[in-house]
Enzyme design. Structure first.
Site, mmCIF file in Angstrom:
data_model
loop_
_atom_site.group_PDB
_atom_site.id
_atom_site.type_symbol
_atom_site.label_atom_id
_atom_site.label_comp_id
_atom_site.label_asym_id
_atom_site.label_seq_id
_atom_site.Cartn_x
_atom_site.Cartn_y
_atom_site.Cartn_z
ATOM 1 C CB CYS A 161 0.859 6.467 -20.918
ATOM 2 S SG CYS A 161 -0.849 6.004 -21.262
ATOM 3 C CG HIS B 84 -11.783 7.757 -11.239
ATOM 4 N ND1 HIS B 84 -11.526 9.071 -11.545
ATOM 5 C CD2 HIS B 84 -10.613 7.084 -11.409
ATOM 6 C CE1 HIS B 84 -10.234 9.186 -11.877
ATOM 7 N NE2 HIS B 84 -9.661 7.998 -11.803
ATOM 8 C CG HIS C 233 -7.259 12.062 -14.826
ATOM 9 N ND1 HIS C 233 -6.893 11.002 -14.023
ATOM 10 C CD2 HIS C 233 -7.750 13.017 -13.982
ATOM 11 C CE1 HIS C 233 -7.148 11.302 -12.763
ATOM 12 N NE2 HIS C 233 -7.665 12.503 -12.701
ATOM 13 C CG ASP D 173 -0.818 14.276 -23.992
ATOM 14 O OD1 ASP D 173 -1.879 13.620 -24.067
ATOM 15 O OD2 ASP D 173 0.027 14.064 -23.120
ATOM 16 N NE ARG E 249 -1.907 11.065 -23.164
ATOM 17 C CZ ARG E 249 -1.528 10.964 -21.861
ATOM 18 N NH1 ARG E 249 -1.679 9.834 -21.211
ATOM 19 N NH2 ARG E 249 -1.015 12.006 -21.242
ATOM 20 C CB CYS F 226 -5.020 8.567 -19.676
ATOM 21 S SG CYS F 226 -3.794 7.543 -18.891
#
Ligand SMILES: [Zn+2]
Length: 138
Positions: free
Chosen positions: A66, A103, A106, A110, A118, A120
């Site tokens: 990704c 931050h 997320h 999946d 996951r 990410c």
């Protein structure tokens, strides 16, 4: 022991690069395939860019294709907070550093076994460290 770190925006801005500040303190997202760690496979841990708290480990890193570093679990779940994020017309789960509120990215459902998760994560929110602080168990 788990005292929170609080700094002003000006202090964070002085400490971080513009990209790191934008992502970690302003909930930005680095562009896919541009970060330092999406295709980085050294052995070690990843710490919060803001406060140095250990968050993720290379043992849990996988290639999600990704364009962001992806982990199937947090290395230290007690150091990570999750929050509902309804921005951008999506319903996502935001991942934050519990200690300083940075931050990170997320978490999606999946990912691979055993968690199916996951995480990410933005490269800009983390810093690789080949020396594991918790260490000693390999
Ligand atoms: Zn932090």
């Amino acid at each position: 022991m788990s005292r929170k770190i609080e700094k002003t925006d000006a202090e964070w801005r002085a400490q971080l690069s513009p990209t790191q500040y934008e992502v970690a303190r302003q909930k930005g997202t680095e562009r896919a395939f541009t970060g330092e760690y999406w295709n980085f496979w050294e052995n070690g841990e990843y710490r919060c860019i803001c406060c140095g708290t250990p968050l993720f480990d290379s043992e849990h890193k996988f290639d999600a294709g990704c364009g962001w570093p992806s982990f199937w679990t947090a290395a230290a779940p007690e150091n990570v907070d999750e929050a509902e994020d309804r921005s951008h017309f999506m319903h996502r789960t935001e991942v934050l550093c519990r200690k300083c509120g940075a931050h990170l990215g997320h978490v999606f459902e999946d990912g691979p076994a055993p968690t199916g998760l996951r995480y990410c994560i933005n490269s800009a929110s983390i810093r690789f460290d080949p020396q594991r602080s918790s260490g000693g168990d390999d």
